[in-house]
Scaffold this motif. Sequence first.
Motif, PDB file in Angstrom:
ATOM      1  N   MET A 120      -3.421   3.298  -3.232  1.00 57.02           N
ATOM      2  CA  MET A 120      -4.522   3.724  -4.087  1.00 57.02           C
ATOM      3  C   MET A 120      -3.956   4.420  -5.330  1.00 57.02           C
ATOM      4  SD  MET A 120      -7.537   6.526  -3.314  1.00 57.02           S
ATOM      5  CE  MET A 120      -8.087   5.638  -1.859  1.00 57.02           C
ATOM      6  N   ARG A 121      -4.542   4.137  -6.468  1.00 52.23           N
ATOM      7  CA  ARG A 121      -4.133   4.795  -7.708  1.00 52.23           C
ATOM      8  C   ARG A 121      -5.248   5.723  -8.179  1.00 52.23           C
ATOM      9  NH1 ARG A 121      -1.977   2.086 -13.324  1.00 52.23           N
ATOM     10  NH2 ARG A 121      -0.068   2.020 -12.107  1.00 52.23           N
ATOM     11  N   VAL A 122      -4.859   6.941  -8.525  1.00 50.42           N
ATOM     12  CA  VAL A 122      -5.783   7.905  -9.112  1.00 50.42           C
ATOM     13  C   VAL A 122      -5.314   8.189 -10.526  1.00 50.42           C
ATOM     14  CG1 VAL A 122      -6.762  10.218  -8.994  1.00 50.42           C
ATOM     15  CG2 VAL A 122      -6.296   8.956  -6.876  1.00 50.42           C
ATOM     16  N   GLU A 123      -6.187   7.926 -11.502  1.00 53.78           N
ATOM     17  CA  GLU A 123      -5.894   8.204 -12.905  1.00 53.78           C
ATOM     18  C   GLU A 123      -6.682   9.435 -13.330  1.00 53.78           C
ATOM     19  OE1 GLU A 123      -5.631   4.095 -15.120  1.00 53.78           O
ATOM     20  OE2 GLU A 123      -6.994   3.959 -13.398  1.00 53.78           O
ATOM     21  N   ILE A 124      -6.008  10.341 -14.009  1.00 56.47           N
ATOM     22  CA  ILE A 124      -6.641  11.595 -14.412  1.00 56.47           C
ATOM     23  C   ILE A 124      -6.542  11.744 -15.926  1.00 56.47           C
ATOM     24  CG2 ILE A 124      -6.714  14.088 -14.096  1.00 56.47           C
ATOM     25  CD1 ILE A 124      -5.110  13.694 -11.493  1.00 56.47           C
ATOM     26  N   TRP A 125      -7.685  11.678 -16.589  1.00 56.46           N
ATOM     27  CA  TRP A 125      -7.725  11.926 -18.036  1.00 56.46           C
ATOM     28  C   TRP A 125      -7.889  13.424 -18.248  1.00 56.46           C
ATOM     29  CZ3 TRP A 125      -8.801   7.093 -16.363  1.00 56.46           C
ATOM     30  CH2 TRP A 125      -8.400   6.018 -17.177  1.00 56.46           C
ATOM     31  N   SER A 126      -7.031  14.002 -19.094  1.00 59.88           N
ATOM     32  CA  SER A 126      -7.063  15.442 -19.280  1.00 59.88           C
ATOM     33  C   SER A 126      -6.412  15.814 -20.609  1.00 59.88           C
ATOM     34  CB  SER A 126      -6.314  16.138 -18.133  1.00 59.88           C
ATOM     35  OG  SER A 126      -4.953  15.721 -18.096  1.00 59.88           O
ATOM     36  N   ASP A 127      -6.544  17.093 -20.965  1.00 65.05           N
ATOM     37  CA  ASP A 127      -5.890  17.616 -22.159  1.00 65.05           C
ATOM     38  C   ASP A 127      -5.303  18.978 -21.822  1.00 65.05           C
ATOM     39  OD1 ASP A 127      -4.990  17.885 -24.747  1.00 65.05           O
ATOM     40  OD2 ASP A 127      -6.938  18.352 -25.622  1.00 65.05           O
ATOM     41  N   ILE A 128      -4.126  19.255 -22.345  1.00 68.39           N
ATOM     42  CA  ILE A 128      -3.457  20.535 -22.105  1.00 68.39           C
ATOM     43  C   ILE A 128      -4.320  21.706 -22.571  1.00 68.39           C
ATOM     44  CG2 ILE A 128      -1.485  21.960 -22.806  1.00 68.39           C
ATOM     45  CD1 ILE A 128      -0.768  19.890 -20.764  1.00 68.39           C
ATOM     46  N   ALA A 129      -5.131  21.503 -23.598  1.00 65.59           N
ATOM     47  CA  ALA A 129      -5.962  22.585 -24.137  1.00 65.59           C
ATOM     48  C   ALA A 129      -7.191  22.871 -23.284  1.00 65.59           C
ATOM     49  CB  ALA A 129      -6.396  22.236 -25.562  1.00 65.59           C
ATOM     50  N   CYS A 130      -7.439  22.079 -22.255  1.00 65.18           N
ATOM     51  CA  CYS A 130      -8.659  22.181 -21.448  1.00 65.18           C
ATOM     52  C   CYS A 130      -8.412  23.032 -20.204  1.00 65.18           C
ATOM     53  CB  CYS A 130      -9.109  20.779 -21.053  1.00 65.18           C
ATOM     54  SG  CYS A 130     -10.352  20.723 -19.739  1.00 65.18           S
ATOM     55  N   PRO A 131      -9.033  24.213 -20.114  1.00 64.82           N
ATOM     56  CA  PRO A 131      -8.811  25.055 -18.936  1.00 64.82           C
ATOM     57  C   PRO A 131      -9.317  24.422 -17.643  1.00 64.82           C
ATOM     58  CG  PRO A 131     -10.580  25.946 -20.297  1.00 64.82           C
ATOM     59  CD  PRO A 131      -9.932  24.856 -21.098  1.00 64.82           C
ATOM     60  N   TRP A 132     -10.388  23.624 -17.741  1.00 66.08           N
ATOM     61  CA  TRP A 132     -10.914  23.001 -16.517  1.00 66.08           C
ATOM     62  C   TRP A 132     -10.027  21.855 -16.046  1.00 66.08           C
ATOM     63  CZ3 TRP A 132     -13.672  25.957 -13.850  1.00 66.08           C
ATOM     64  CH2 TRP A 132     -14.476  26.919 -14.477  1.00 66.08           C
ATOM     65  N   CYS A 133      -9.216  21.303 -16.950  1.00 64.06           N
ATOM     66  CA  CYS A 133      -8.214  20.309 -16.527  1.00 64.06           C
ATOM     67  C   CYS A 133      -7.115  20.991 -15.728  1.00 64.06           C
ATOM     68  CB  CYS A 133      -7.629  19.602 -17.748  1.00 64.06           C
ATOM     69  SG  CYS A 133      -8.835  18.655 -18.702  1.00 64.06           S
ATOM     70  N   TYR A 134      -6.711  22.153 -16.182  1.00 66.73           N
ATOM     71  CA  TYR A 134      -5.710  22.982 -15.496  1.00 66.73           C
ATOM     72  C   TYR A 134      -6.203  23.344 -14.093  1.00 66.73           C
ATOM     73  CZ  TYR A 134      -2.896  27.383 -15.025  1.00 66.73           C
ATOM     74  OH  TYR A 134      -2.058  28.406 -14.634  1.00 66.73           O
ATOM     75  N   ILE A 135      -7.431  23.830 -14.025  1.00 65.14           N
ATOM     76  CA  ILE A 135      -8.030  24.209 -12.741  1.00 65.14           C
ATOM     77  C   ILE A 135      -8.294  22.970 -11.888  1.00 65.14           C
ATOM     78  CG2 ILE A 135     -10.073  25.256 -11.682  1.00 65.14           C
ATOM     79  CD1 ILE A 135     -10.203  27.054 -14.256  1.00 65.14           C
ATOM     80  N   GLY A 136      -8.814  21.914 -12.526  1.00 63.48           N
ATOM     81  CA  GLY A 136      -9.135  20.686 -11.795  1.00 63.48           C
ATOM     82  C   GLY A 136      -7.910  20.038 -11.182  1.00 63.48           C
ATOM     83  N   LYS A 137      -6.767  20.102 -11.867  1.00 69.83           N
ATOM     84  CA  LYS A 137      -5.530  19.542 -11.318  1.00 69.83           C
ATOM     85  C   LYS A 137      -5.162  20.258 -10.022  1.00 69.83           C
ATOM     86  CE  LYS A 137      -0.724  18.415 -12.651  1.00 69.83           C
ATOM     87  NZ  LYS A 137       0.028  19.070 -11.579  1.00 69.83           N
ATOM     88  N   PRO A 169     -11.775  17.383 -17.137  1.00 71.10           N
ATOM     89  CA  PRO A 169     -11.009  16.296 -16.532  1.00 71.10           C
ATOM     90  C   PRO A 169     -11.908  15.180 -16.031  1.00 71.10           C
ATOM     91  CG  PRO A 169     -11.212  18.093 -14.973  1.00 71.10           C
ATOM     92  CD  PRO A 169     -11.777  18.599 -16.270  1.00 71.10           C
ATOM     93  N   PHE A 170     -11.368  13.970 -16.008  1.00 70.15           N
ATOM     94  CA  PHE A 170     -12.071  12.799 -15.512  1.00 70.15           C
ATOM     95  C   PHE A 170     -11.117  12.045 -14.599  1.00 70.15           C
ATOM     96  CE2 PHE A 170     -13.751   8.375 -16.040  1.00 70.15           C
ATOM     97  CZ  PHE A 170     -15.003   8.601 -15.484  1.00 70.15           C
ATOM     98  N   PHE A 171     -11.514  11.883 -13.349  1.00 68.06           N
ATOM     99  CA  PHE A 171     -10.676  11.269 -12.326  1.00 68.06           C
ATOM    100  C   PHE A 171     -11.240   9.900 -11.970  1.00 68.06           C
ATOM    101  CE2 PHE A 171     -10.634  15.817 -12.019  1.00 68.06           C
ATOM    102  CZ  PHE A 171      -9.354  16.193 -11.661  1.00 68.06           C
ATOM    103  N   HIS A 175      -1.362  10.363 -14.961  1.00 67.92           N
ATOM    104  CA  HIS A 175      -2.071  11.224 -15.914  1.00 67.92           C
ATOM    105  C   HIS A 175      -2.258  10.488 -17.242  1.00 67.92           C
ATOM    106  CE1 HIS A 175      -1.865  14.679 -13.263  1.00 67.92           C
ATOM    107  NE2 HIS A 175      -0.627  14.319 -12.987  1.00 67.92           N
ATOM    108  N   ARG A 176      -3.489  10.521 -17.745  1.00 70.20           N
ATOM    109  CA  ARG A 176      -3.852   9.831 -18.973  1.00 70.20           C
ATOM    110  C   ARG A 176      -4.207  10.831 -20.071  1.00 70.20           C
ATOM    111  NH1 ARG A 176      -2.027   4.715 -18.064  1.00 70.20           N
ATOM    112  NH2 ARG A 176      -3.079   3.686 -16.331  1.00 70.20           N
ATOM    113  N   SER A 177      -4.108  10.373 -21.303  1.00 70.57           N
ATOM    114  CA  SER A 177      -4.316  11.245 -22.463  1.00 70.57           C
ATOM    115  C   SER A 177      -5.774  11.302 -22.905  1.00 70.57           C
ATOM    116  CB  SER A 177      -3.470  10.750 -23.643  1.00 70.57           C
ATOM    117  OG  SER A 177      -2.100  10.724 -23.313  1.00 70.57           O
TER     118      SER A 177
END
Length: 238
Positions: free
Chosen positions: A1-18, A182-184, A38-40
């Motif tokens: 199974m592949r999980v792709e995660i779209w995120s940005d370093i500036a996003c606090p919820w991406c940090y928490i979501g990871k 984040p978007f998974f 991890h996707r941009s």
Amino acid sequence: MRVEIWSDIACPWCYIGKARFEKGLAEFAHRDEVEVVHRSFELDPSRAKGDTALVIDMLAEKYGRSREEATAMEANVAANAQSEGLGYRTDGRDHGNTFDIHRLLHLAKARGRQDQLLTLAYRANFAEERSVFDDEVLVALAEEAGLDAAEARAVLADPEAYADDVRTDEREAAELGANAVPFFVLDRRYGISGGQPSEVFVQALEQAWKDRPATALTAVGGDAAACDADGACEVPQR
């Protein structure tokens, strides 16, 4: 199974979501058979390179709040991060364009060190006194992640290096309907938006594994805090 995660370093919820996703993944019986990519996604792509501002000032301007209110918003996010065991500074952090960071993350992906660099970049941005908008800091982080410092510096010096990879990720996010991170995405069939609780990720992983023949992208979990394409980040009250 592949999980792709779209995120940005500036996003606090991406940090928490990871962190929450990784907790959920650790509880998943087939975790060793999951590939995480991890996707941009840029929250502030129009901001020029080198144009930085203090996060508190940026929040106050974006939301039309006082600095005291913006500080309280950051404190709420910090509490969420700290509940996951993450460090989070509410003072002195800066905000800027993250395109170069994403380009460097694609170099790290090509060298098999993407997750290591992402983890270090999040920690530097949210928990440490290190600006990820400084090229020398990025080179140092790349070296800490196991990349060659000279190669990392060469990528940063060439604005076209891995630029197409970043834009491809962002185009795919738009095609999938992702307008916040984040978007998974699990096997391009199940989508999860926002920094959901870890149990939601466990449920989604189990559902995706069980129902692998499914073809349509199905939303899993309810609404959760996220940062949208305009750079706005939801800040739930505790």
